[in-house]
Design an enzyme around this catalytic site. Structure first.
Site, short mmCIF file in Angstrom:
data_model
loop_
_atom_site.label_atom_id
_atom_site.label_comp_id
_atom_site.label_asym_id
_atom_site.label_seq_id
_atom_site.Cartn_x
_atom_site.Cartn_y
_atom_site.Cartn_z
N PRO A 3 0.84 -1.21 0.00
CA PRO A 3 0.00 0.00 0.00
C PRO A 3 0.87 1.26 0.00
O PRO A 3 1.88 1.33 0.70
CB PRO A 3 -0.79 -0.12 1.30
CG PRO A 3 -0.73 -1.57 1.66
CD PRO A 3 0.56 -2.07 1.15
N GLU A 4 0.43 2.25 -0.79
CA GLU A 4 1.17 3.51 -0.88
C GLU A 4 0.24 4.65 -0.46
O GLU A 4 -0.78 4.42 0.19
CB GLU A 4 1.71 3.69 -2.30
CG GLU A 4 2.63 2.55 -2.75
CD GLU A 4 3.14 2.71 -4.17
OE1 GLU A 4 3.35 3.86 -4.61
OE2 GLU A 4 3.31 1.68 -4.86
N LYS A 8 3.27 6.13 4.40
CA LYS A 8 2.62 4.82 4.28
C LYS A 8 2.14 4.29 5.62
O LYS A 8 1.70 3.15 5.71
CB LYS A 8 3.58 3.81 3.65
CG LYS A 8 4.06 4.16 2.25
CD LYS A 8 5.01 3.08 1.74
CE LYS A 8 5.59 3.43 0.38
NZ LYS A 8 6.51 2.39 -0.12
N ARG A 49 14.23 -3.10 -7.86
CA ARG A 49 12.80 -2.83 -7.97
C ARG A 49 12.32 -3.04 -9.40
O ARG A 49 13.06 -2.79 -10.35
CB ARG A 49 12.50 -1.37 -7.58
CG ARG A 49 12.71 -1.03 -6.12
CD ARG A 49 12.46 0.46 -5.92
NE ARG A 49 12.60 0.88 -4.55
CZ ARG A 49 11.61 0.94 -3.67
NH1 ARG A 49 10.40 0.61 -4.05
NH2 ARG A 49 11.83 1.34 -2.43
#
Length: 272
Positions: free
Chosen positions: A2-3, A58, A260
């Site tokens: 979640p961001e 976050k 990433r």
């Protein structure tokens, strides 16, 4: 993970449900999720009232009427569910809080995340390294460009660095770069002033749109929640390897940048 949009969605949905509610009981099914002995944690929370829910990057902060905070970081795989019952058996959830109206807040998937009970001072100390919120009034376009000009390396690495900005991760880092028509692996020193202006505008617009749609994480908070996750099918480039670019028709590519995932269109995203 979640961001900003997902955590702000939780904040907005939870606030009217939890503000003023009293915690009757806390059940801990995984001791590593919290920062004290389960018995002490449960005893300390019993009878405490939640004043309000705050988001920092976050993280969520549940402000309690004894001056303490519950600091939540969902990390990868974490999620929340609210109601009298949950979709799975109670033992599946790491922590469960029961409130005075009979509803419960279930904390799931916290294998990497945590829920810590902290004093106000300790909570501030733990969050002191976070960079400014993307919508902080003090983060003007000029301030954003000034912060960016002091960085080296690749653009996405800066955007997803929580000490640079708080709340942006893999998904929205790529979405912001796509909206600004710049590659995520662009070298920061080579960015033009015009590109930096576009990045700032894209950051605000991409996050605003995602939050307005409920974020991309398709896990309803309540049994009747049809809002959370509404942005999942509106994400333009993240996790869409091999699909056609919605802007130019090129093929979306997946590469790796500093460990990433990096999704971008090589045809319409530039290097500077």
């Amino acid at each position: 993970m979640p961001e900003w949009p997902e955590m702000d969605t939780y904040r907005r949905l939870l606030s009217p449900l939890l503000n003023g509610r009293v915690i009757l009981r806390a059940v801990v099914n995984r001791e590593k999720t919290i920062n004290e002995a389960p018995e002490a944690f449960a005893e300390a929370l019993e009878g405490k009232r939640i004043l309000y829910v705050e988001r920092r990057g976050k993280h969520l902060l549940f402000h309690l009427d004894d001056g303490y905070r519950l600091l939540l970081h969902l990390m990868l795989g974490g999620y929340l569910h609210y109601g009298e019952h949950a979709p799975k058996e109670d033992e599946h959830y790491q922590v469960i809080l029961t409130f005075d109206d009979g509803n419960r807040l279930f904390f799931g998937g916290l294998r990497l995340g945590f829920l810590h009970r902290l004093s106000a001072k300790a909570a501030l100390e733990q969050l002191k390294e976070l960079g400014p919120d993307p919508f902080d009034a003090r983060l003007t376009a000029a301030a954003f460009k000034d912060r960016l000009s002091k960085r080296r390396g690749k653009l996405k690495s800066a955007l997803t660095d929580q000490k640079f900005l708080s709340g942006i991760g893999n998904c929205y880092g790529d979405e912001i770069c796509f909206d600004a028509e710049i590659r995520p692996d662009a070298a920061i020193p080579e960015l033009t002033e015009e590109t930096k202006d576009r990045l700032f505008a894209s950051m605000r617009s991409v996050l605003t749109e995602a939050a307005a749609n409920g974020g991309y994480m398709d896990r309803p908070l309540t049994p009747t929640d049809t809002f959370t996750g509404g942005h999942d099918d509106k994400v333009k480039i993240y996790d869409r390897e091999g699909e056609a670019c919605p802007r130019c028709g090129g093929t979306i590519r997946l590469e790796t940048l500093s460990g990433r995932k990096m999704f971008y269109c090589p045809d319409c995203q530039r290097n500077a």
